[in-house]
Scaffold this active site. Structure first.
Site, PDB file in Angstrom:
ATOM      1  N   GLU A  26      -5.374   1.751   3.823  1.00  0.00           N
ATOM      2  CA  GLU A  26      -6.244   2.696   3.192  1.00  0.00           C
ATOM      3  C   GLU A  26      -7.310   1.731   2.654  1.00  0.00           C
ATOM      4  O   GLU A  26      -7.901   1.829   2.211  1.00  0.00           O
ATOM      5  CB  GLU A  26      -5.507   3.478   2.268  1.00  0.00           C
ATOM      6  CG  GLU A  26      -4.605   4.723   3.164  1.00  0.00           C
ATOM      7  CD  GLU A  26      -3.709   5.275   2.796  1.00  0.00           C
ATOM      8  OE1 GLU A  26      -3.080   4.843   1.191  1.00  0.00           O
ATOM      9  OE2 GLU A  26      -2.654   5.814   3.495  1.00  0.00           O
ATOM     10  N   GLU A  76       2.777  -2.199   8.680  1.00  0.00           N
ATOM     11  CA  GLU A  76       2.728  -1.813   8.419  1.00  0.00           C
ATOM     12  C   GLU A  76       2.050  -1.205   9.521  1.00  0.00           C
ATOM     13  O   GLU A  76       0.195  -1.156   9.669  1.00  0.00           O
ATOM     14  CB  GLU A  76       1.802  -1.124   7.064  1.00  0.00           C
ATOM     15  CG  GLU A  76       2.798  -1.323   6.053  1.00  0.00           C
ATOM     16  CD  GLU A  76       2.712  -0.220   5.064  1.00  0.00           C
ATOM     17  OE1 GLU A  76       3.486   0.749   4.394  1.00  0.00           O
ATOM     18  OE2 GLU A  76       1.501   0.071   3.924  1.00  0.00           O
ATOM     19  N   GLY A  99       1.403   7.893   7.570  1.00  0.00           N
ATOM     20  CA  GLY A  99       1.008   9.377   7.729  1.00  0.00           C
ATOM     21  C   GLY A  99       1.184   9.685   8.570  1.00  0.00           C
ATOM     22  O   GLY A  99       0.405  11.073   9.045  1.00  0.00           O
ATOM     23  N   LYS A 106       0.744   6.347  -4.042  1.00  0.00           N
ATOM     24  CA  LYS A 106      -0.940   6.505  -3.916  1.00  0.00           C
ATOM     25  C   LYS A 106      -1.034   7.397  -4.804  1.00  0.00           C
ATOM     26  O   LYS A 106      -0.892   7.604  -5.642  1.00  0.00           O
ATOM     27  CB  LYS A 106      -0.524   7.298  -2.105  1.00  0.00           C
ATOM     28  CG  LYS A 106       0.030   6.870  -1.079  1.00  0.00           C
ATOM     29  CD  LYS A 106      -0.419   6.753   0.537  1.00  0.00           C
ATOM     30  CE  LYS A 106      -0.050   5.958   1.114  1.00  0.00           C
ATOM     31  NZ  LYS A 106       0.079   6.528   2.675  1.00  0.00           N
ATOM     32  N   SER A 155       5.688   6.412   8.188  1.00  0.00           N
ATOM     33  CA  SER A 155       6.861   7.219   8.991  1.00  0.00           C
ATOM     34  C   SER A 155       7.803   7.106   8.843  1.00  0.00           C
ATOM     35  O   SER A 155       9.185   7.094   9.505  1.00  0.00           O
ATOM     36  CB  SER A 155       6.290   7.859  10.275  1.00  0.00           C
ATOM     37  OG  SER A 155       4.665   7.938   9.777  1.00  0.00           O
ATOM     38  N   ASN A 212       5.617   3.997  -2.309  1.00  0.00           N
ATOM     39  CA  ASN A 212       4.059   3.864  -2.726  1.00  0.00           C
ATOM     40  C   ASN A 212       3.512   5.151  -2.981  1.00  0.00           C
ATOM     41  O   ASN A 212       3.361   6.026  -2.000  1.00  0.00           O
ATOM     42  CB  ASN A 212       3.045   2.959  -1.639  1.00  0.00           C
ATOM     43  CG  ASN A 212       2.043   2.945  -1.734  1.00  0.00           C
ATOM     44  OD1 ASN A 212       1.120   3.394  -2.177  1.00  0.00           O
ATOM     45  ND2 ASN A 212       1.137   3.049  -0.897  1.00  0.00           N
ATOM     46  N   HIS A 231      -3.178  -2.801   1.356  1.00  0.00           N
ATOM     47  CA  HIS A 231      -2.419  -1.878   1.930  1.00  0.00           C
ATOM     48  C   HIS A 231      -3.931  -1.073   3.155  1.00  0.00           C
ATOM     49  O   HIS A 231      -4.775  -1.503   2.721  1.00  0.00           O
ATOM     50  CB  HIS A 231      -2.303  -0.612   1.196  1.00  0.00           C
ATOM     51  CG  HIS A 231      -1.384   0.902   1.824  1.00  0.00           C
ATOM     52  ND1 HIS A 231      -2.411   1.443   2.306  1.00  0.00           N
ATOM     53  CD2 HIS A 231      -0.981   1.156   2.025  1.00  0.00           C
ATOM     54  CE1 HIS A 231      -1.562   2.798   2.814  1.00  0.00           C
ATOM     55  NE2 HIS A 231      -0.417   2.006   2.514  1.00  0.00           N
TER      56      HIS A 231
HETATM   57  C1  PEP Z   1       2.126   3.930   2.998  1.00  0.00           C
HETATM   58  O1  PEP Z   1       0.848   3.834   3.382  1.00  0.00           O
HETATM   59  O2  PEP Z   1       2.689   2.900   2.952  1.00  0.00           O
HETATM   60  C2  PEP Z   1       3.585   4.564   4.784  1.00  0.00           C
HETATM   61  C3  PEP Z   1       3.772   3.276   5.283  1.00  0.00           C
HETATM   62  O3  PEP Z   1       2.785   6.376   4.594  1.00  0.00           O
HETATM   63  P1  PEP Z   1       4.040   6.817   5.464  1.00  0.00           P
HETATM   64  O4  PEP Z   1       4.954   6.425   5.197  1.00  0.00           O
HETATM   65  O5  PEP Z   1       3.809   8.113   4.533  1.00  0.00           O
HETATM   66  O6  PEP Z   1       3.341   6.512   6.145  1.00  0.00           O
END
Ligand code: PEP
Length: 250
Positions: A97, A167, A173, A12, A213, A10, A95
């Site tokens: 966000e 997630e 992040g 973003k 992460s 992703n 997601h």
């Molecule tokens: C994400 O935004 O779906 C995500 C898992 O981000 P990150 O890998 O940066 O934690």
């Protein structure tokens, strides 16, 4: 087990078209001998460019969101028909966000899920608890409720085109990863929820990605867990040198 590992990036709100094309080219060449299923999800503005690069490769083209309506007076939104028009095959929905920064609720996410499936797109439905919810012992119940709501009205046949991404919001992040054991426990729980809703075969077959992460040095341990079938990767998907080792975890 009939499930296939599925590694998705992703991107973003990153990358110009030229930058996105460069990354996509690197992934096409470095993942051509990859054994798993792959997806990249660039920004709307780079979809067509990246679509042209990944066409005919083993990398699917994904979008990061879609409007809940088919068309009409919705300033700033992008419709499912427009996504299909530029070759999008998969859409990431719910997601964290979108849920937390943009206040999308389960009803809206469910509407998007059904609309995407109706128009032939595959869906990655994200679920996950906040730190506060985890500390209150509510991780399972939150994921259960987001799964049930997200899939409300989705037929068993259409479920075959849905991937769930677990997630945990506190791991996105932040550099904090759920331990493989903690993640696997939630994946197992979500699989049980799918079994209750759609039966044992559906539970066995549904792909559940982990996101939060994921990095080259923790991917293999996560993927080794029985119920973890892939990864949805944010930060580490922005460079071939970090995404490729995840995508080719050993
Ligand atoms: C994400 O935004 O779906 C995500 C898992 O981000 P990150 O890998 O940066 O934690």
């Amino acid at each position: 087990m009939s499930r296939q590992y599925y590694i998705a990036g992703n991107w973003k709100m990153h990358k110009t078209r030229a930058e996105a094309a460069g990354l996509a080219q690197a992934l096409v060449s470095q993942l051509q001998d990859g054994k798993h299923k792959y997806l990249v999800a660039p920004s709307f503005t780079a979809l067509e460019t990246v679509g042209a690069v990944v066409k005919g490769s083993n990398i699917l083209l994904g979008a990061q969101d879609v409007a809940a309506e088919e068309q009409g007076a919705h300033t700033g939104e992008v419709s499912v028909l427009q996504l299909k028009d530029v070759g999008v095959q998969v859409v990431i929905l719910g997601h964290s966000e979108r849920r937390h920064t943009y206040k999308e609720d389960d009803a809206l996410i469910n509407k998007k899920v059904k609309l995407a499936l109706k128009h032939g797109l595959d869906v990655i439905l994200c679920v996950g608890e906040t730190l506060e919810e985890r500390e209150a012992g509510q991780a399972e119940v939150v994921c259960e409720s987001q799964t049930i709501w997200g899939l409300s009205g989705v037929s068993a046949a259409d479920l075959a085109r849905v991937t769930i991404a677990y997630e945990p919001v506190w791991a996105i992040g932040t550099g904090k990863t759920a331990t493989p054991e903690d993640a696997d426990a939630i994946h197992a729980y979500i699989r049980k929820v799918i079994g209750r809703l759609y039966g044992e075969d559906a539970a066995k077959n549904i792909c559940i990605q982990y996101g939060g992460s994921v990095k080259p040095d923790n991917a293999a341990q996560l993927m080794a867990k029985e119920n973890i079938d892939g990864a949805l990767v944010g930060g580490a998907s922005l460079k071939a040198e970090t995404f490729v080792p995840i995508a080719k975890f050993a």
